[in-house]
Design a protein around this motif. Sequence first.
Motif, PDB file in Angstrom:
ATOM      1  N   ASP A  45      27.402 -21.181  30.065  1.00 48.97           N
ATOM      2  CA  ASP A  45      25.956 -21.123  30.256  1.00 48.97           C
ATOM      3  C   ASP A  45      25.233 -20.446  29.104  1.00 48.97           C
ATOM      4  OD1 ASP A  45      26.244 -22.373  32.675  1.00 48.97           O
ATOM      5  OD2 ASP A  45      26.268 -20.523  33.837  1.00 48.97           O
ATOM      6  N   PHE A  46      25.961 -19.967  28.113  1.00 48.39           N
ATOM      7  CA  PHE A  46      25.324 -19.261  27.013  1.00 48.39           C
ATOM      8  C   PHE A  46      24.798 -20.255  25.978  1.00 48.39           C
ATOM      9  CE2 PHE A  46      28.380 -16.287  28.837  1.00 48.39           C
ATOM     10  CZ  PHE A  46      27.513 -15.253  29.171  1.00 48.39           C
ATOM     11  N   ALA A  47      23.524 -20.169  25.697  1.00 50.30           N
ATOM     12  CA  ALA A  47      22.879 -21.128  24.812  1.00 50.30           C
ATOM     13  C   ALA A  47      22.305 -20.482  23.561  1.00 50.30           C
ATOM     14  CB  ALA A  47      21.765 -21.856  25.556  1.00 50.30           C
ATOM     15  N   LEU A  48      22.182 -19.167  23.570  1.00 48.66           N
ATOM     16  CA  LEU A  48      21.530 -18.457  22.474  1.00 48.66           C
ATOM     17  C   LEU A  48      22.218 -17.123  22.256  1.00 48.66           C
ATOM     18  CD1 LEU A  48      18.939 -18.398  20.592  1.00 48.66           C
ATOM     19  CD2 LEU A  48      17.825 -17.139  22.438  1.00 48.66           C
ATOM     20  N   ALA A  49      22.384 -16.739  20.997  1.00 55.78           N
ATOM     21  CA  ALA A  49      22.895 -15.414  20.665  1.00 55.78           C
ATOM     22  C   ALA A  49      22.021 -14.848  19.558  1.00 55.78           C
ATOM     23  CB  ALA A  49      24.352 -15.475  20.218  1.00 55.78           C
ATOM     24  N   TYR A  50      21.808 -13.530  19.600  1.00 55.97           N
ATOM     25  CA  TYR A  50      20.935 -12.911  18.607  1.00 55.97           C
ATOM     26  C   TYR A  50      21.249 -11.436  18.488  1.00 55.97           C
ATOM     27  CZ  TYR A  50      18.298 -11.451  22.778  1.00 55.97           C
ATOM     28  OH  TYR A  50      17.929 -10.919  23.994  1.00 55.97           O
ATOM     29  N   GLN A  51      20.670 -10.811  17.479  1.00 52.78           N
ATOM     30  CA  GLN A  51      20.827  -9.391  17.237  1.00 52.78           C
ATOM     31  C   GLN A  51      19.671  -8.627  17.874  1.00 52.78           C
ATOM     32  OE1 GLN A  51      23.511  -8.487  15.215  1.00 52.78           O
ATOM     33  NE2 GLN A  51      23.180  -6.326  15.647  1.00 52.78           N
ATOM     34  N   ASP A  52      19.981  -7.555  18.580  1.00 53.35           N
ATOM     35  CA  ASP A  52      18.954  -6.679  19.137  1.00 53.35           C
ATOM     36  C   ASP A  52      19.317  -5.254  18.762  1.00 53.35           C
ATOM     37  OD1 ASP A  52      16.987  -5.367  20.503  1.00 53.35           O
ATOM     38  OD2 ASP A  52      17.683  -5.890  22.512  1.00 53.35           O
ATOM     39  N   GLY A  53      18.745  -4.778  17.653  1.00 52.78           N
ATOM     40  CA  GLY A  53      19.111  -3.450  17.169  1.00 52.78           C
ATOM     41  C   GLY A  53      20.559  -3.419  16.734  1.00 52.78           C
ATOM     42  N   PHE A 266      17.569 -20.648  11.938  1.00 56.21           N
ATOM     43  CA  PHE A 266      18.787 -21.364  12.308  1.00 56.21           C
ATOM     44  C   PHE A 266      18.368 -22.685  12.926  1.00 56.21           C
ATOM     45  CE2 PHE A 266      21.995 -22.766  15.317  1.00 56.21           C
ATOM     46  CZ  PHE A 266      23.149 -22.717  14.555  1.00 56.21           C
ATOM     47  N   VAL A 267      19.016 -23.772  12.507  1.00 55.49           N
ATOM     48  CA  VAL A 267      18.682 -25.097  13.013  1.00 55.49           C
ATOM     49  C   VAL A 267      19.912 -25.697  13.677  1.00 55.49           C
ATOM     50  CG1 VAL A 267      17.800 -27.388  12.445  1.00 55.49           C
ATOM     51  CG2 VAL A 267      17.016 -25.386  11.149  1.00 55.49           C
ATOM     52  N   THR A 268      19.769 -26.117  14.917  1.00 49.40           N
ATOM     53  CA  THR A 268      20.878 -26.733  15.641  1.00 49.40           C
ATOM     54  C   THR A 268      21.082 -28.167  15.155  1.00 49.40           C
ATOM     55  OG1 THR A 268      19.422 -27.544  17.396  1.00 49.40           O
ATOM     56  CG2 THR A 268      20.400 -25.361  17.695  1.00 49.40           C
ATOM     57  N   ALA A 269      22.226 -28.749  15.505  1.00 54.12           N
ATOM     58  CA  ALA A 269      22.529 -30.119  15.098  1.00 54.12           C
ATOM     59  C   ALA A 269      21.608 -31.139  15.756  1.00 54.12           C
ATOM     60  CB  ALA A 269      23.986 -30.447  15.416  1.00 54.12           C
ATOM     61  N   ASP A 270      20.883 -30.715  16.811  1.00 55.72           N
ATOM     62  CA  ASP A 270      19.902 -31.614  17.430  1.00 55.72           C
ATOM     63  C   ASP A 270      18.473 -31.255  17.015  1.00 55.72           C
ATOM     64  OD1 ASP A 270      19.769 -29.259  18.847  1.00 55.72           O
ATOM     65  OD2 ASP A 270      20.297 -30.138  20.785  1.00 55.72           O
ATOM     66  N   ASP A 271      18.334 -30.597  15.867  1.00 64.16           N
ATOM     67  CA  ASP A 271      17.050 -30.368  15.195  1.00 64.16           C
ATOM     68  C   ASP A 271      16.096 -29.413  15.915  1.00 64.16           C
ATOM     69  OD1 ASP A 271      17.782 -31.964  13.087  1.00 64.16           O
ATOM     70  OD2 ASP A 271      16.639 -33.724  13.738  1.00 64.16           O
ATOM     71  N   ARG A 272      16.613 -28.485  16.682  1.00 68.36           N
ATOM     72  CA  ARG A 272      15.758 -27.401  17.190  1.00 68.36           C
ATOM     73  C   ARG A 272      15.808 -26.249  16.193  1.00 68.36           C
ATOM     74  NH1 ARG A 272      18.207 -25.595  22.141  1.00 68.36           N
ATOM     75  NH2 ARG A 272      20.065 -26.625  21.284  1.00 68.36           N
ATOM     76  N   ILE A 273      14.656 -25.714  15.885  1.00 69.14           N
ATOM     77  CA  ILE A 273      14.521 -24.684  14.852  1.00 69.14           C
ATOM     78  C   ILE A 273      14.295 -23.333  15.522  1.00 69.14           C
ATOM     79  CG2 ILE A 273      13.235 -23.953  12.815  1.00 69.14           C
ATOM     80  CD1 ILE A 273      12.225 -26.902  12.635  1.00 69.14           C
ATOM     81  N   PHE A 274      15.254 -22.424  15.380  1.00 65.91           N
ATOM     82  CA  PHE A 274      15.125 -21.069  15.915  1.00 65.91           C
ATOM     83  C   PHE A 274      14.871 -20.119  14.746  1.00 65.91           C
ATOM     84  CE2 PHE A 274      17.367 -23.328  19.164  1.00 65.91           C
ATOM     85  CZ  PHE A 274      16.997 -22.749  20.364  1.00 65.91           C
ATOM     86  N   THR A 304      16.481 -10.489  16.422  1.00 56.81           N
ATOM     87  CA  THR A 304      16.565 -11.103  15.105  1.00 56.81           C
ATOM     88  C   THR A 304      17.805 -11.982  15.045  1.00 56.81           C
ATOM     89  OG1 THR A 304      17.836  -9.249  14.206  1.00 56.81           O
ATOM     90  CG2 THR A 304      15.436  -9.135  13.970  1.00 56.81           C
ATOM     91  N   ASN A 305      17.944 -12.725  13.932  1.00 62.75           N
ATOM     92  CA  ASN A 305      19.146 -13.515  13.643  1.00 62.75           C
ATOM     93  C   ASN A 305      19.574 -14.414  14.793  1.00 62.75           C
ATOM     94  OD1 ASN A 305      18.901 -11.618  11.574  1.00 62.75           O
ATOM     95  ND2 ASN A 305      21.105 -11.480  11.260  1.00 62.75           N
ATOM     96  N   PRO A 306      18.692 -15.272  15.302  1.00 62.75           N
ATOM     97  CA  PRO A 306      19.088 -16.145  16.412  1.00 62.75           C
ATOM     98  C   PRO A 306      20.024 -17.253  15.976  1.00 62.75           C
ATOM     99  CG  PRO A 306      16.916 -16.743  15.629  1.00 62.75           C
ATOM    100  CD  PRO A 306      17.287 -15.488  14.888  1.00 62.75           C
ATOM    101  N   THR A 307      20.882 -17.669  16.854  1.00 60.21           N
ATOM    102  CA  THR A 307      21.746 -18.820  16.677  1.00 60.21           C
ATOM    103  C   THR A 307      21.914 -19.478  18.040  1.00 60.21           C
ATOM    104  OG1 THR A 307      23.965 -19.535  16.018  1.00 60.21           O
ATOM    105  CG2 THR A 307      23.766 -17.334  16.888  1.00 60.21           C
ATOM    106  N   ALA A 308      21.946 -20.805  18.086  1.00 60.06           N
ATOM    107  CA  ALA A 308      21.873 -21.488  19.369  1.00 60.06           C
ATOM    108  C   ALA A 308      22.958 -22.546  19.506  1.00 60.06           C
ATOM    109  CB  ALA A 308      20.498 -22.129  19.549  1.00 60.06           C
ATOM    110  N   ALA A 309      23.331 -22.807  20.756  1.00 59.34           N
ATOM    111  CA  ALA A 309      24.265 -23.887  21.083  1.00 59.34           C
ATOM    112  C   ALA A 309      23.472 -25.176  21.270  1.00 59.34           C
ATOM    113  CB  ALA A 309      25.028 -23.538  22.353  1.00 59.34           C
ATOM    114  N   LEU A 310      24.192 -26.285  21.390  1.00 60.63           N
ATOM    115  CA  LEU A 310      23.546 -27.551  21.675  1.00 60.63           C
ATOM    116  C   LEU A 310      23.105 -27.591  23.131  1.00 60.63           C
ATOM    117  CD1 LEU A 310      25.953 -29.966  19.776  1.00 60.63           C
ATOM    118  CD2 LEU A 310      23.734 -29.143  19.028  1.00 60.63           C
ATOM    119  N   LYS A 311      22.159 -28.446  23.442  1.00 65.42           N
ATOM    120  CA  LYS A 311      21.696 -28.586  24.814  1.00 65.42           C
ATOM    121  C   LYS A 311      22.785 -29.141  25.700  1.00 65.42           C
ATOM    122  CE  LYS A 311      16.788 -29.266  23.781  1.00 65.42           C
ATOM    123  NZ  LYS A 311      15.640 -30.178  23.866  1.00 65.42           N
TER     124      LYS A 311
END
Length: 311
Positions: A45-53, A266-274, A304-311
């Motif tokens: 269920d994890f779709a997004l990871a990022y840095q928080d402090g 960060f841009v996913t392979a399905d063209d979503r821009i984070f 900061t530094n977001p990275t995302a999974a595919l839908k």
Amino acid sequence: MTKISIKILSISILCLLVMAGCGNQKSDAENSKAILDTISLSNKDFALAYQDGNKIVATSIDTMKQISFGGATNPAISPDGSKLAYTVKDTAEHTGIWVADMENKSQSQLKVNSDHYDQAVWSPNGGSIAFTVINGKNVWKIAVIKSDNTGYLVLDSASKTHVYSPTWKNEKEIVAQDLVNLYTFDVAGKLIDTKPILSLLGKDFTIASHNRFFYTKDQQKIIFTAGNKDVLHGLTGPSEAVYLLDLTSKKIERISPEGMNVPYVFVTADDRIFYSGTKAPFTQNKIYVSDLKGNSKLVVDQGTNPTAALK
């Protein structure tokens, strides 16, 4: 390193608290532990990871389900959301990339012949990981390794030029830059394309080592961050933003809004821009997602530094 160095924060190497298999470690890199805020690491269920402090957060896209742990930076979630790569630093000042499997709760360090490697990014189908590495001649290079931790290869190993900020053009090609040129390598290390950045962007933009270039799914456009000439009162240093370059028309459009400083995309392979950015008073970064037309919405109120999974 030139202009803006690749950032590697001082943190201790980790063994996730809920993960088994740590055993009787001997090295500094294996002796310390991270603190995990929750023990629930199951499901995809994890779709997004990022840095928080000083911690990493992995979350569902609606942020209703979330885990976090300290002692790591530069997260990279796999396209299927089941694995998380991240950078750690041990007490001997060595940096390395580890991968946590969020289903079976295992974790392992990538088998890389270097004391300093960072900035993991997964290939579109999750079969490989590209990253930056310092080689034996103290030069930053791009390397690739398979997701099963085999096949480690440094690209362009013979050149004396620093190369930064890898992204994937497709499953077989990796893009990186050296402040002057945008290079495309195949996964065997062969240089297959060189584009002068000045000819692509013109004179209105400045490039630093952390700026990344992502090809869209149709490979007709490039999404990138770059320094600009905006004057943002209260901001220390140059302003940056997210842009989209149409390779056919050569037209460049701004994706992130004016008045915001955005050093990371960060841009996913399905063209979503984070992207993560901050507005005046430039103290709290937030994370947004946008389509190719610049329609952005807020995703995370602090990070900061977001990275995302595919839908």
